[in-house]
Design a protein around this motif. Structure first.
Motif: not given
Length: 228
Positions: A89-101, A116-122
């Motif tokens: 999840l840390a790796t996916i979150t880091e990617w998401r933070e670079r691609n918030m657009r 289960g669904d991905p964490p809401a913070e993604l």
């Protein structure tokens, strides 16, 4: 990349296994199965590490090549509940933070039901199938739906090519059923699995189907089977 027409719309096939719905600037990704390797390792199966980073790097290239502005995951985003491992999840979150657009939607698949669904913070919108977009019904399960051309995953399609049985090679492929109206039950397209640690299942093409295997980072067309 290879540009084709499906249901009257432009679809660009990327060698990663992603498909761009050009009119909608939407990249379709089937069967990422993030966290599959860690799920196996937690069960004591020795499998490669780093597959999540590898899959995300492939996704970055597909986005850069296609210029997509949004992503729709066609099910099986996470492989299992064990995929909620901290490192994954840390790796996916880091990617998401670079691609918030990017606007990202997940159409739930069978593995998502278990994981289960991905964490809401993604910031990923999660919906049940079908998701309507233009002439398409975006799904995980490749089942026909009245009034729409289905784009789906789930099957991890591949074809066998080559000579004698022991020399044959399995290639992931895009599999598009007939969309001419002659065979409405075949109006389903199936994308290859996108994840770097996924299996494949050999398909049996039907009359009117179009098959596009991926070999050495090139998407190729093979002759269409005639409709009797």
């Amino acid at each position: 990349m290879l540009r084709i027409a499906v249901a009257g719309d432009d679809v660009v096939l990327h060698p990663s296994g992603a498909a761009l719905l050009a009119t909608h600037k939407t990249l379709l990704i089937a069967d990422a199965h993030f966290g599959k390797a860690v799920s196996f390792r937690k069960l004591g199966v020795p499998v490669p590490s780093g597959t999540t980073s590898e899959t995300l790097a492939t996704l970055d290239k597909a986005l850069a090549d296609t210029g997509a502005e949004r992503i729709v995951f066609l099910g099986d985003f996470l492989h299992s509940r064990r995929s909620h491992a901290k490192g994954t999840l840390a790796t996916i979150t880091e990617w998401r933070e670079r691609n918030m657009r990017l606007e990202i939607t997940l159409v739930r698949g069978n593995h998502d039901d278990r994981a289960g669904d991905p964490p809401a913070e993604l910031g990923i919108r999660v919906v049940d199938e079908p998701l309507a977009l233009g002439p398409f019904a975006l799904c995980h399960h490749p089942k026909p739906r009245e009034g729409a051309y289905v784009m789906a995953g789930h099957w991890h399609p591949c074809i066998s090519v080559g000579g004698r049985a022991f020399e044959r090679l399995r290639l992931p492929c895009f599999w598009f059923g007939d969309d001419s109206g002659a065979l409405p039950d075949n109006a389903v397209g199936v994308l290859p699995a996108f994840g770097s640690f996924t299996g494949m299942h050999r398909i049996e093409p039907r009359a009117g189907d179009r098959i596009f295997p991926v070999a050495e980072d090139v998407v190729r067309a093979i002759p269409q089977l005639p409709i009797a």
